[in-house]
Design a protein around this motif. Structure first.
Motif, short mmCIF file in Angstrom:
data_model
loop_
_atom_site.label_atom_id
_atom_site.label_comp_id
_atom_site.label_asym_id
_atom_site.label_seq_id
_atom_site.Cartn_x
_atom_site.Cartn_y
_atom_site.Cartn_z
N CYS A 182 0.81 -1.21 0.00
CA CYS A 182 0.00 0.00 0.00
C CYS A 182 0.85 1.27 0.00
N LEU A 183 1.98 1.24 0.67
CA LEU A 183 2.78 2.45 0.75
C LEU A 183 3.77 2.57 -0.40
N ASP A 184 4.20 1.43 -0.94
CA ASP A 184 5.17 1.47 -2.03
C ASP A 184 4.82 0.40 -3.06
N PRO A 185 3.72 0.60 -3.79
CA PRO A 185 3.32 -0.41 -4.78
C PRO A 185 4.33 -0.45 -5.92
N LEU A 186 4.53 -1.63 -6.49
CA LEU A 186 5.50 -1.76 -7.57
C LEU A 186 4.84 -1.92 -8.94
N HIS A 187 3.79 -2.73 -9.01
CA HIS A 187 3.13 -2.96 -10.30
C HIS A 187 2.33 -1.72 -10.70
N PRO A 188 2.37 -1.34 -11.99
CA PRO A 188 1.64 -0.14 -12.41
C PRO A 188 0.14 -0.21 -12.09
N TYR A 189 -0.43 -1.41 -12.13
CA TYR A 189 -1.87 -1.52 -11.81
C TYR A 189 -2.11 -1.21 -10.34
N THR A 190 -1.30 -1.80 -9.46
CA THR A 190 -1.45 -1.52 -8.04
C THR A 190 -1.25 -0.03 -7.77
N LYS A 191 -0.24 0.53 -8.42
CA LYS A 191 0.03 1.96 -8.24
C LYS A 191 -1.20 2.79 -8.59
N ALA A 192 -1.79 2.51 -9.76
CA ALA A 192 -2.94 3.29 -10.21
C ALA A 192 -4.12 3.07 -9.27
N LEU A 193 -4.31 1.81 -8.89
CA LEU A 193 -5.45 1.47 -8.04
C LEU A 193 -5.37 2.22 -6.71
N ILE A 194 -4.18 2.27 -6.13
CA ILE A 194 -4.02 2.94 -4.84
C ILE A 194 -4.16 4.45 -4.99
N SER A 195 -3.66 4.97 -6.11
CA SER A 195 -3.71 6.43 -6.26
C SER A 195 -5.13 6.96 -6.41
N LYS B 173 -0.32 11.88 -6.47
CA LYS B 173 -0.97 12.34 -7.68
C LYS B 173 -1.80 11.16 -8.21
N LYS B 174 -2.98 11.49 -8.73
CA LYS B 174 -3.83 10.40 -9.21
C LYS B 174 -3.41 9.92 -10.58
N THR B 175 -3.43 8.62 -10.76
CA THR B 175 -3.24 8.04 -12.09
C THR B 175 -4.57 7.41 -12.46
N ILE B 176 -5.31 8.06 -13.34
CA ILE B 176 -6.62 7.52 -13.69
C ILE B 176 -6.47 6.60 -14.89
N LEU B 177 -6.80 5.33 -14.70
CA LEU B 177 -6.70 4.35 -15.78
C LEU B 177 -7.78 4.64 -16.80
N GLN B 178 -7.41 4.62 -18.07
CA GLN B 178 -8.40 4.85 -19.11
C GLN B 178 -9.02 3.53 -19.53
#
Lengths: 325, 322
Positions: free
Chosen positions: B241-254, B266-271
């Motif tokens: 949760c604090l340091d996600p590695l996979h881009p999906y986890t990163k986006a999901l948490i953001s 900063k939010k990463t909104i998946l398209q």
């Protein structure tokens, strides 16, 4: 002047178990271009309020026992069904929680968007179609021309909600009521819809009433917040007032009972007990039984007190908030 | 190791029309491997349709897996006969999402909690009554609940009844399938705290399935993140949760909305939408929505491998630093 002003609104339902008090003496106002969030748990009267504004309450069993809902100097509660129909979709529009059940499954999505344009704007079919396509692009539906003639079941949940938003926006309403619009959606899709609503809000001066139980969503979208508990207002104020200076024990409890993703929490604070029975409210504060601060004073009905300009709390003990909840 | 799941697959066949091409199966769970230790909580998160519930049901063999192996307490669950299965199910129980619809409306609460004891011939009637009374205490329900029916209780209380029923046979593993998703916020916290307390007291293990990452983080020791039937990242809860590695986890948490005004991320909104599990994209299944996808991701399928100590990620572009 406020765009929408609700004064002393009380709504009851007659049920087999007795009279259910859904909303009691609710006051609220929304200004042009602002977003008001109504937050509360199930049964607190948030959706009933939205339906009362839209004139969508089933009467009977529902009954509006007092109050007024004034939009632009017009009292909506006094309007005939015909007058209300002209207003609905035109001046006020609504999006619902479940986009699948609020779309007609046997009509194409494009047709459903163009329908409201056709009814309210009195334009030709061709113009309506062009406008509908423009709306679909505006709400971010890819390949609008192709998807215009597709049916709701061919759309994903997020796309269906975009269709609902396009329909709601079609007549440029002054007020948009969104009743839990992202609750049924996945987080990544919810983020898309919230972003869309945010940009739409920026590009027009439409007012929005956003109903939700999710405090996280509220923090992202609200200008002003009303916290409802068991049909009455517990606390109201700006987003900053509520999230940084919450004063009502219920608001404090709600904020602390949610797990945070970026915060270390040993133990979740719990609001003990359950909601009181809405057919059998006791006089006095409705949060009495679940509140750690309650005293004999709370057996009187609390009135909203202004702590700072615009920030009002209906609690006798709000000053105790600095103590550990 | 209490539970070891290896290369679990569940494909649901689809009906095809008489003259049309044979329909592709829905790959609900596609090659998932994970382990669960005693007294550990593993959170399984993902968006709807990612196969998290199917994975949970496969472990209990409520759904028959297509392939793979599941070892529970050093016994191969997939090789068991139905009699042996009934026997081993005493030690693994499930809690469902909808508390009311998972309880029989015609049975009293006492009857519901006692039923597993009757099915598995545990104790005399008097001993069973005592056991039920103790269970009610344990989950925080009054003894007066015994002779009442599920509809008389609120959602949170019904979930407590469901938990009491799951605990009746003193299981080692509980699979909790979205146990708090249908509950109000203030009630949700009550149930989460109850589940944590019970885990400590009875040294249970949970497989906690949920779409809500903040809830999962709070209760879990480790988290597995699923996307389109595959585990994309697995590791200790805090680190994920604090340091996600996979881009999906990163986006999901953001994009998880947080009830506070101080957001650092900063939010990463998946398209776009989640692709259909019947036709998952080639290569890395996430490449169609991945903000950092490269040409290579369309061709080569990443494997779940250890990239940090105790943390496995399935992404071609996460560097190894063990």
């Amino acid at each position: 002047m406020a765009l929408l002003e609700i004064k002393d609104l009380s709504i009851q339902f007659s049920t087999d178990e007795g009279v259910l008090h859904a909303v009691d003496n609710l006051n609220l106002s929304v200004d042009q271009g602002k977003t008001l969030c109504i937050v509360g748990e199930s049964g607190c009267g948030k959706s009933v309020t939205a339906r009362a504004i839209m004139g969508l309450l089933p009467i009977p069993p529902a009954k509006i026992t007092s109050g007024s809902v004034v939009l632009d100097t017009k009292d909506l509660l006094g309007l005939s069904e015909k007058e209300m129909r002209a207003l609905r979709g035109n001046d006020i529009a609504m999006i619902f929680q479940d986009p699948m059940t609020s779309l007609n499954p046997v009509l194409t999505c494009g047709y459903q968007i163009q329908e409201s344009l056709h009814i309210h704007d009195k334009i030709t079919k061709k113009e309506a179609k062009e406008k509908a396509l423009a709306l679909m692009k505006q709400v971010g539906i890819p390949e609008a021309e192709k998807r215009f003639s597709e049916y709701p079941h061919q759309f994903s949940g997020g796309m269906r909600q975009r269709v609902m938003i396009a329909m709601a926006l079609s007549c440029k309403p002054k007020l948009l009521i969104a009743d839990e619009p992202t609750t049924a959606l996945d987080v990544s899709i919810q983020a898309q819809i919230l972003e869309l609503l945010g940009t739409l809000k920026k590009s027009s001066d439409m007012a929005m009433i956003f109903i939700t139980h999710d405090l996280g969503v509220v923090a992202e979208i609200a200008d002003e917040i009303i916290v409802l508990y068991a049909g009455t207002v517990a606390e109201r104020g700006t987003t900053k007032d509520i999230f940084n200076h919450a004063a009502h024990p219920y608001t404090l409890g709600l904020l602390e009972s949610v797990p945070h993703i970026s915060k270390e929490q040993e133990h979740l604070t719990v609001i003990p007990g359950t909601l009181p029975d809405p057919t059998d409210y006791q006089p006095g504060c409705r949060f009495y039984e679940r509140c750690t601060f309650h005293s004999d004073l709370c057996k009187k009905d609390p009135v909203e007190e202004e702590i700072t300009p615009g920030h009002r709390v209906a609690c006798f003990h709000y000053r105790l908030k600095d103590q550990q909840y | 190791m209490l539970l070891t799941v290896k290369n679990l697959k569940k494909y649901f066949p689809q009906k095809s029309g008489l003259f049309s091409k044979p329909a592709l199966p829905i790959k609900a769970v596609d090659d998932c491997s994970f382990t669960l230790e005693k007294n550990e909580v593993l959170g399984l998160v993902g968006e709807s349709g990612c196969g998290k519930s199917t994975a949970g049901r496969c472990i209990l063999r409520l759904t028959e897996p297509t392939a793979g192996s599941i070892h529970f307490d050093n016994r191969d669950l997939l090789a068991l006969s139905s009699g042996e299965l009934k026997d081993i199910r005493k030690t693994m129980q499930i809690i469902f999402q909808d508390p009311l619809s998972s309880l029989n409306p015609r049975m009293t609460v006492g009857g519901i909690i006692e039923e597993p004891l009757i099915v598995h011939h545990r104790g005399s009637p008097i001993e069973r009554k005592e056991a039920v009374a103790a269970l009610l205490d344990k989950v925080g329900l009054p003894q007066s609940a015994l002779n009442r029916y599920p509809h008389e209780f609120s959602g949170g209380q019904c979930q407590r009844i469901g938990i009491a029923r799951a605990l009746a046979l003193k299981p080692q593993l509980i699979i909790a399938d979205e146990p708090v998703s249908a509950l109000d916020v203030s009630i949700q916290a009550q149930i989460i705290n109850l589940m944590i307390a019970l885990k400590e007291e009875l040294s249970l293990s949970y497989l906690f399935i949920s779409h809500d990452l903040s809830v999962v983080k709070h209760i879990s020791d480790r988290i597995a993140v699923m996307y389109l039937g595959k585990i994309v990242e697995i590791g200790p809860a805090q680190q994920i949760c604090l340091d996600p590695l996979h881009p999906y986890t990163k986006a999901l948490i953001s994009v998880i909305p947080e009830p506070s005004l101080h957001r650092s991320q900063k939010k990463t909104i998946l398209q776009g939408d989640i692709p259909s599990p019947a036709r998952p994209p080639s290569g890395c299944a996430f490449h169609t929505r991945c903000p950092v996808a490269k040409e290579e991701c369309k061709k080569r399928e990443p494997i779940l491998e250890e990239k940090r100590s105790g943390r496995s990620v399935s992404c071609l572009y996460v560097n190894k630093k063990v």
